[in-house]
Enzyme design. Structure first.
Site, mmCIF file in Angstrom:
data_model
loop_
_atom_site.group_PDB
_atom_site.id
_atom_site.type_symbol
_atom_site.label_atom_id
_atom_site.label_comp_id
_atom_site.label_asym_id
_atom_site.label_seq_id
_atom_site.Cartn_x
_atom_site.Cartn_y
_atom_site.Cartn_z
ATOM 1 N N ILE A 16 2.534 13.128 8.653
ATOM 2 C CA ILE A 16 3.818 13.763 8.322
ATOM 3 C C ILE A 16 3.652 15.260 8.012
ATOM 4 O O ILE A 16 4.514 16.076 8.343
ATOM 5 C CB ILE A 16 4.522 13.026 7.150
ATOM 6 C CG1 ILE A 16 5.957 13.504 6.961
ATOM 7 C CG2 ILE A 16 3.765 13.153 5.839
ATOM 8 C CD1 ILE A 16 6.952 12.957 7.904
ATOM 9 N N ASP A 39 3.399 11.760 -0.696
ATOM 10 C CA ASP A 39 3.705 12.748 -1.736
ATOM 11 C C ASP A 39 2.493 13.641 -2.009
ATOM 12 O O ASP A 39 2.599 14.886 -2.023
ATOM 13 C CB ASP A 39 4.105 11.974 -2.994
ATOM 14 C CG ASP A 39 4.926 12.777 -3.976
ATOM 15 O OD1 ASP A 39 5.276 13.921 -3.655
ATOM 16 O OD2 ASP A 39 5.215 12.248 -5.065
HETATM 17 N N1 AR6 Z 1 1.758 10.720 7.137
HETATM 18 C C1 AR6 Z 1 2.571 9.705 7.528
HETATM 19 N N2 AR6 Z 1 2.640 8.521 6.883
HETATM 20 C C2 AR6 Z 1 1.846 8.359 5.808
HETATM 21 C C3 AR6 Z 1 0.993 9.369 5.318
HETATM 22 C C4 AR6 Z 1 0.963 10.608 6.044
HETATM 23 N N3 AR6 Z 1 0.190 11.630 5.663
HETATM 24 N N4 AR6 Z 1 0.348 8.902 4.223
HETATM 25 C C5 AR6 Z 1 0.796 7.643 4.012
HETATM 26 N N5 AR6 Z 1 1.689 7.302 4.974
HETATM 27 P P1 AR6 Z 1 3.748 5.975 0.228
HETATM 28 P P2 AR6 Z 1 6.191 4.908 -1.070
HETATM 29 C C6 AR6 Z 1 2.476 6.043 5.106
HETATM 30 O O1 AR6 Z 1 2.911 5.152 -0.700
HETATM 31 O O2 AR6 Z 1 5.864 3.507 -0.691
HETATM 32 C C7 AR6 Z 1 3.482 8.052 -4.279
HETATM 33 O O3 AR6 Z 1 2.508 8.000 -5.260
HETATM 34 C C8 AR6 Z 1 1.944 4.837 4.386
HETATM 35 O O4 AR6 Z 1 1.064 4.116 5.241
HETATM 36 O O5 AR6 Z 1 3.362 7.384 0.448
HETATM 37 O O6 AR6 Z 1 7.600 5.377 -0.905
HETATM 38 C C9 AR6 Z 1 4.769 8.699 -4.781
HETATM 39 O O7 AR6 Z 1 4.536 9.702 -5.734
HETATM 40 C C10 AR6 Z 1 3.206 4.035 4.062
HETATM 41 O O8 AR6 Z 1 3.529 3.163 5.144
HETATM 42 O O9 AR6 Z 1 5.307 6.007 -0.284
HETATM 43 C C11 AR6 Z 1 5.501 7.522 -5.367
HETATM 44 O O10 AR6 Z 1 5.086 7.265 -6.674
HETATM 45 C C12 AR6 Z 1 4.305 5.089 3.974
HETATM 46 O O11 AR6 Z 1 3.726 6.297 4.489
HETATM 47 C C13 AR6 Z 1 5.127 6.377 -4.470
HETATM 48 O O12 AR6 Z 1 3.855 6.723 -3.916
HETATM 49 C C14 AR6 Z 1 4.826 5.334 2.579
HETATM 50 O O13 AR6 Z 1 3.797 5.187 1.621
HETATM 51 C C15 AR6 Z 1 6.083 6.205 -3.310
HETATM 52 O O14 AR6 Z 1 5.750 5.051 -2.585
#
Ligand code: AR6
Length: 192
Positions: A16, A39
């Protein structure tokens, strides 16, 4: 086939933070002060100016934190994207059955903010499907239906319809090929 809604929506396997679009969406938490996953990657790559704006938003508009389903926009800092839209996904199982409604609201509010700014392109990660535990198949159905309802002119009852014209590209970014495949299997871009 990775394009939907006449090419307005594209599904990609990528990072992303690397997206060259007007805005990338951050899967944030209510504090707006950073975390892991998407994040962490966005704040790491985007630099301190994003966090500064987030702190200011907390001080001025959201002293209690940004509620699940809402979205705010900041600079993109050092990212290729000009803006970051921070949205807070629902934590699966912690909203008394309102999870789908809140997840749809994340997509709708993010798209609305982009359209209000006159942006043309936006990239979303799969909100809530990581740390927040939303089952990926269910999230695919909910997120695709929410994007469809925002972009399709038939949803003219939507009060934001006049704003839609600027958005020509919505990218859905998956880190893992199997997550993209799962999304393709369960998406609901076609109206039932
Ligand atoms: N690019 C694209 N997708 C990604 C990337 C990336 N760089 N990194 C992870 N994913 P998450 P949530 C995918 O946990 O569930 C944080 O600590 C990953 O495989 O990032 O909304 C925040 O501060 C997953 O399928 O977001 C909040 O506390 C998806 O992105 C909490 O996590 C979302 O995973 C939010 O949790």
């Amino acid at each position: 086939m990775t394009d939907f809604l006449n090419g307005q929506v594209r599904v990609l396997i990528d990072d992303i933070t690397a997206q060259q679009v007007d805005a990338v969406v951050n899967a944030a938490n209510s504090t707006l002060l950073g975390g892991a996953g998407v994040d962490g990657a966005i704040h790491r790559a985007g630099g301190p100016s994003i966090l500064e704006e987030c702190r200011e938003l907390r001080r001025t508009r959201y002293p209690e934190g940004l509620p699940a389903g809402d979205a705010v926009i900041t600079t993109g800092g050092n990212l290729p994207a000009r803006f970051v839209i921070h949205t807070v996904g629902p934590i699966y199982g912690q909203h008394g059955g309102r999870e789908a409604e809140l997840l749809a609201a994340c997509y709708r509010h993010s798209l609305t903010l982009a359209a209000e700014r006159g942006l043309q392109s936006i990239a979303f990660p799969a909100i809530s499907t990581g740390a927040y535990g939303y089952p990926k198949a269910e999230a695919a159905a909910v997120s695709s239906a929410a994007i469809r309802d925002f972009l399709l002119p038939e949803s003219a009852a939507d009060e934001n319809v006049a704003l839609h014209s600027t958005l020509t590209e919505v990218r859905l970014i998956f880190f893992q090929p199997r997550d993209a495949r799962m999304f393709m299997q369960y998406q609901k871009f076609e109206k039932p």
